[in-house]
Design a protein around this motif. Structure first.
Motif, PDB file in Angstrom:
ATOM      1  N   SER A  27      58.036  -0.563 -20.690  1.00 17.56           N
ATOM      2  CA  SER A  27      57.532  -1.865 -20.241  1.00 17.56           C
ATOM      3  C   SER A  27      57.351  -1.850 -18.739  1.00 17.56           C
ATOM      4  N   PRO A  28      56.323  -2.544 -18.212  1.00 20.29           N
ATOM      5  CA  PRO A  28      56.091  -2.530 -16.765  1.00 20.29           C
ATOM      6  C   PRO A  28      57.169  -3.288 -16.000  1.00 20.29           C
ATOM      7  N   GLY A  29      57.415  -2.839 -14.767  1.00 18.49           N
ATOM      8  CA  GLY A  29      58.369  -3.500 -13.891  1.00 18.49           C
ATOM      9  C   GLY A  29      59.749  -2.876 -13.934  1.00 18.49           C
ATOM     10  N   PRO A  30      60.614  -3.273 -12.996  1.00 12.85           N
ATOM     11  CA  PRO A  30      61.989  -2.760 -12.981  1.00 12.85           C
ATOM     12  C   PRO A  30      62.794  -3.331 -14.141  1.00 12.85           C
ATOM     13  N   LEU A  31      63.915  -2.696 -14.420  1.00 10.55           N
ATOM     14  CA  LEU A  31      64.780  -3.122 -15.510  1.00 10.55           C
ATOM     15  C   LEU A  31      65.308  -4.537 -15.246  1.00 10.55           C
ATOM     16  N   PRO A  32      65.113  -5.471 -16.177  1.00 10.75           N
ATOM     17  CA  PRO A  32      65.673  -6.822 -15.995  1.00 10.75           C
ATOM     18  C   PRO A  32      67.166  -6.839 -16.327  1.00 10.75           C
ATOM     19  N   VAL A  33      67.984  -6.741 -15.313  1.00  7.38           N
ATOM     20  CA  VAL A  33      69.435  -6.664 -15.497  1.00  7.38           C
ATOM     21  C   VAL A  33      70.014  -8.077 -15.559  1.00  7.38           C
ATOM     22  N   PRO A  34      70.703  -8.432 -16.628  1.00  2.90           N
ATOM     23  CA  PRO A  34      71.276  -9.784 -16.723  1.00  2.90           C
ATOM     24  C   PRO A  34      72.329 -10.030 -15.641  1.00  2.90           C
ATOM     25  N   ILE A  35      72.287 -11.219 -15.049  1.00  2.00           N
ATOM     26  CA  ILE A  35      73.298 -11.633 -14.081  1.00  2.00           C
ATOM     27  C   ILE A  35      74.289 -12.535 -14.810  1.00  2.00           C
ATOM     28  N   PRO A  36      75.559 -12.162 -14.884  1.00  6.41           N
ATOM     29  CA  PRO A  36      76.525 -12.952 -15.649  1.00  6.41           C
ATOM     30  C   PRO A  36      76.604 -14.397 -15.159  1.00  6.41           C
ATOM     31  N   ALA A  37      76.697 -15.306 -16.087  1.00  4.84           N
ATOM     32  CA  ALA A  37      76.802 -16.722 -15.754  1.00  4.84           C
ATOM     33  C   ALA A  37      78.263 -17.066 -15.505  1.00  4.84           C
ATOM     34  N   VAL A  38      78.768 -16.649 -14.346  1.00  3.44           N
ATOM     35  CA  VAL A  38      80.157 -16.911 -13.975  1.00  3.44           C
ATOM     36  C   VAL A  38      80.171 -17.621 -12.632  1.00  3.44           C
ATOM     37  N   GLU A  39      81.312 -18.158 -12.285  1.00  8.40           N
ATOM     38  CA  GLU A  39      81.417 -18.937 -11.051  1.00  8.40           C
ATOM     39  C   GLU A  39      81.073 -18.104  -9.825  1.00  8.40           C
ATOM     40  N   GLU A  47      68.451 -19.424  -8.678  1.00  8.82           N
ATOM     41  CA  GLU A  47      68.090 -19.868 -10.019  1.00  8.82           C
ATOM     42  C   GLU A  47      67.979 -18.714 -11.011  1.00  8.82           C
ATOM     43  N   SER A  48      68.145 -17.482 -10.535  1.00  7.00           N
ATOM     44  CA  SER A  48      67.925 -16.320 -11.389  1.00  7.00           C
ATOM     45  C   SER A  48      69.087 -16.123 -12.354  1.00  7.00           C
ATOM     46  N   VAL A  49      68.753 -15.772 -13.576  1.00  6.48           N
ATOM     47  CA  VAL A  49      69.762 -15.374 -14.548  1.00  6.48           C
ATOM     48  C   VAL A  49      69.582 -13.919 -14.923  1.00  6.48           C
ATOM     49  N   VAL A  50      68.544 -13.275 -14.371  1.00  8.75           N
ATOM     50  CA  VAL A  50      68.295 -11.869 -14.635  1.00  8.75           C
ATOM     51  C   VAL A  50      67.648 -11.257 -13.388  1.00  8.75           C
ATOM     52  N   ALA A  51      68.063 -10.050 -13.063  1.00  7.75           N
ATOM     53  CA  ALA A  51      67.492  -9.347 -11.907  1.00  7.75           C
ATOM     54  C   ALA A  51      66.242  -8.609 -12.357  1.00  7.75           C
ATOM     55  N   ASP A  52      65.154  -9.360 -12.581  1.00  7.09           N
ATOM     56  CA  ASP A  52      63.888  -8.767 -12.976  1.00  7.09           C
ATOM     57  C   ASP A  52      63.008  -8.591 -11.738  1.00  7.09           C
ATOM     58  N   ARG A  53      61.727  -8.316 -11.938  1.00  5.98           N
ATOM     59  CA  ARG A  53      60.847  -8.096 -10.803  1.00  5.98           C
ATOM     60  C   ARG A  53      60.772  -9.330  -9.911  1.00  5.98           C
ATOM     61  N   SER A  54      60.670 -10.498 -10.506  1.00  2.15           N
ATOM     62  CA  SER A  54      60.558 -11.718  -9.721  1.00  2.15           C
ATOM     63  C   SER A  54      61.778 -11.921  -8.832  1.00  2.15           C
ATOM     64  N   ARG A  76      56.260   1.286 -11.674  1.00  2.00           N
ATOM     65  CA  ARG A  76      57.643   0.981 -12.056  1.00  2.00           C
ATOM     66  C   ARG A  76      57.680   0.575 -13.533  1.00  2.00           C
ATOM     67  N   TRP A  77      58.565   1.229 -14.286  1.00  2.00           N
ATOM     68  CA  TRP A  77      58.658   1.004 -15.723  1.00  2.00           C
ATOM     69  C   TRP A  77      60.117   1.001 -16.152  1.00  2.00           C
ATOM     70  N   HIS A  78      60.383   0.397 -17.293  1.00  2.00           N
ATOM     71  CA  HIS A  78      61.733   0.426 -17.842  1.00  2.00           C
ATOM     72  C   HIS A  78      61.662   0.513 -19.362  1.00  2.00           C
ATOM     73  N   ARG A  79      62.750   1.020 -19.940  1.00  2.00           N
ATOM     74  CA  ARG A  79      62.850   1.113 -21.393  1.00  2.00           C
ATOM     75  C   ARG A  79      64.301   0.937 -21.804  1.00  2.00           C
ATOM     76  N   ARG A  80      64.521   0.036 -22.719  1.00  2.00           N
ATOM     77  CA  ARG A  80      65.871  -0.199 -23.226  1.00  2.00           C
ATOM     78  C   ARG A  80      66.138   0.677 -24.446  1.00  2.00           C
TER      79      ARG A  80
END
Length: 380
Positions: A27-39, A47-54, A76-80
């Motif tokens: 898939s195009p773009g960097p790996l969308p890494v989830p950002i944990p919803a913690v304090e 406002e980000s919940v994932v470290a994606d390209r945006s 830039r590409w990624h594959r899970r």
């Protein structure tokens, strides 16, 4: 006590398939890494919940976006991993990333390491062996270059004290347990591969103090981020891992792009023979240096924080990149001077009464000089 280690292994690689990555499951773009919803993430990730390209382009300055993320989504590409993640000796590959350029590019394996993290990481970084064959088989559309990968690792721990990274720490007893983790995880080696001189004062010179909770150690072969506090004391380390796998990884990739570009030009400068090199070749190198300076040669890379920039500077210092840049520019400066002198001598040998003789082809006249001050590394 329990250790938790995640590693990003950065392989110099080439895309070998005839079809594009998108047709091969990437898939195009960097790996969308989830950002944990913690304090601990409040106020940090916005406002980000994932470290994606945006989110990543929102962190990095626009001047490095094309280098890291590709303007046309072609670099830039990624594959899970689908289904059960593949495993080897307890190591699990969760995701892959590609950063492709005209020279080839990089393949990044996102790997969770087992409790014997140091020994397994050492096997995965070897140029030959079961670990390399296992990783290569997981991405058969990519060819790894026959060099060790760089490593970006994140270490955290649970319990009342930090566990030991190696079975017998006696040989490095003058170091703290944390320093032993820092050395082995940043170097990608084990005790069986050889030990450093613990009295060497330069070993930890590339350490960046990020906060009271964590720090980064930069060596020539890699960067490790180590937790100074237990995961039971704070939930920040889950957030830090997401940052390491996204923006901190991207900073190291940018440093590698800078390093390879400089070495490529340095090798070309070393191949110049002044007595038989045309002006066009020198002018081309000067233009290429200007292009690298505009696209890549940055260490202030964000208006949203200095931690990533400090790690990038430490990476540049480990590889003496500023010295290499200065030498390349100085050598080209001297070559340009000689070319100009040779050109003046060529013109004085021509007849002044034959004006058309002075209209020689440009490549034979001079080594056109870009003002060398314009290609010196600026203070940023």
């Amino acid at each position: 006590m329990a250790a938790d280690v995640f590693a990003c292994l950065i392989f110099r690689a080439r895309w070998k398939a005839e079809r594009t990555p998108s047709s091969r499951g990437w898939s195009p773009g960097p790996l969308p890494v989830p950002i944990p919803a913690v304090e601990a993430a409040a106020g940090r990730a916005g406002e980000s919940v994932v470290a994606d390209r945006s989110a990543r382009t929102g962190y990095f300055s626009a001047r490095v976006h094309d280098a890291l993320y590709s303007a046309q989504d072609t670099g830039r590409w990624h594959r899970r991993s689908s289904g059960e993640p593949p495993e080897w000796r307890g190591a699990v590959v969760h995701d892959w990333e590609l950063l492709l350029d005209e020279e080839g590019g990089y393949a990044v394996a996102h790997v969770r390491l087992p409790q014997q993290a140091v020994e397994v990481l050492s096997e995965l970084t070897k140029v030959r062996g079961e670990g390399r064959r296992w990783l290569s088989a997981l991405v058969d559309d990519v060819t790894f270059e026959p060099v060790r990968p760089r490593v970006v690792t994140h270490f955290c721990w649970a319990g009342d004290r930090i566990p030991e990274p190696i079975p017998d720490p006696a040989a490095l007893s003058s170091w703290s347990t944390m320093q032993r983790w820092q050395w082995f995880l940043a170097s990608g080696t084990s005790a069986a591969d050889g030990l450093p001189d613990p009295a060497d004062p330069r070993i930890f010179a590339g350490t960046v103090h990020l906060s009271s909770d964590w720090r980064a150690t930069i060596l020539r072969d890699g960067v490790t981020y180590t937790a100074l506090t237990s995961t039971e004391a704070t939930d920040f380390h889950a957030v830090a891992r997401a940052y390491v796998r996204s923006i901190h990884l991207d900073a190291v990739l940018l440093g590698l792009l800078q390093l390879n570009a400089l070495h490529r030009i340095a090798d070309r400068v070393a191949g110049i023979r002044v007595d038989r090199t045309g002006a066009g070749a020198v002018e081309s190198l000067e233009a290429e240096i200007l292009d690298i300076r505009a696209r890549l040669w940055w260490n202030n890379v964000s208006e949203r924080g200095v931690q990533v920039a400090e790690v990038l500077r430490a990476f540049q210092n480990q590889h003496r990149m500023a010295d290499l840049y200065a030498q390349v520019v100085a050598d080209l400066d001297d070559i340009s001077v000689i070319c100009k002198r040779a050109a003046r001598g060529w013109r004085t040998r021509r007849s002044p009464t034959r004006r058309h003789d002075s209209a020689a082809p440009r490549s034979a006249i001079a080594c056109p000089r870009i003002a060398i001050a314009t290609i010196r590394p600026p203070s940023r």
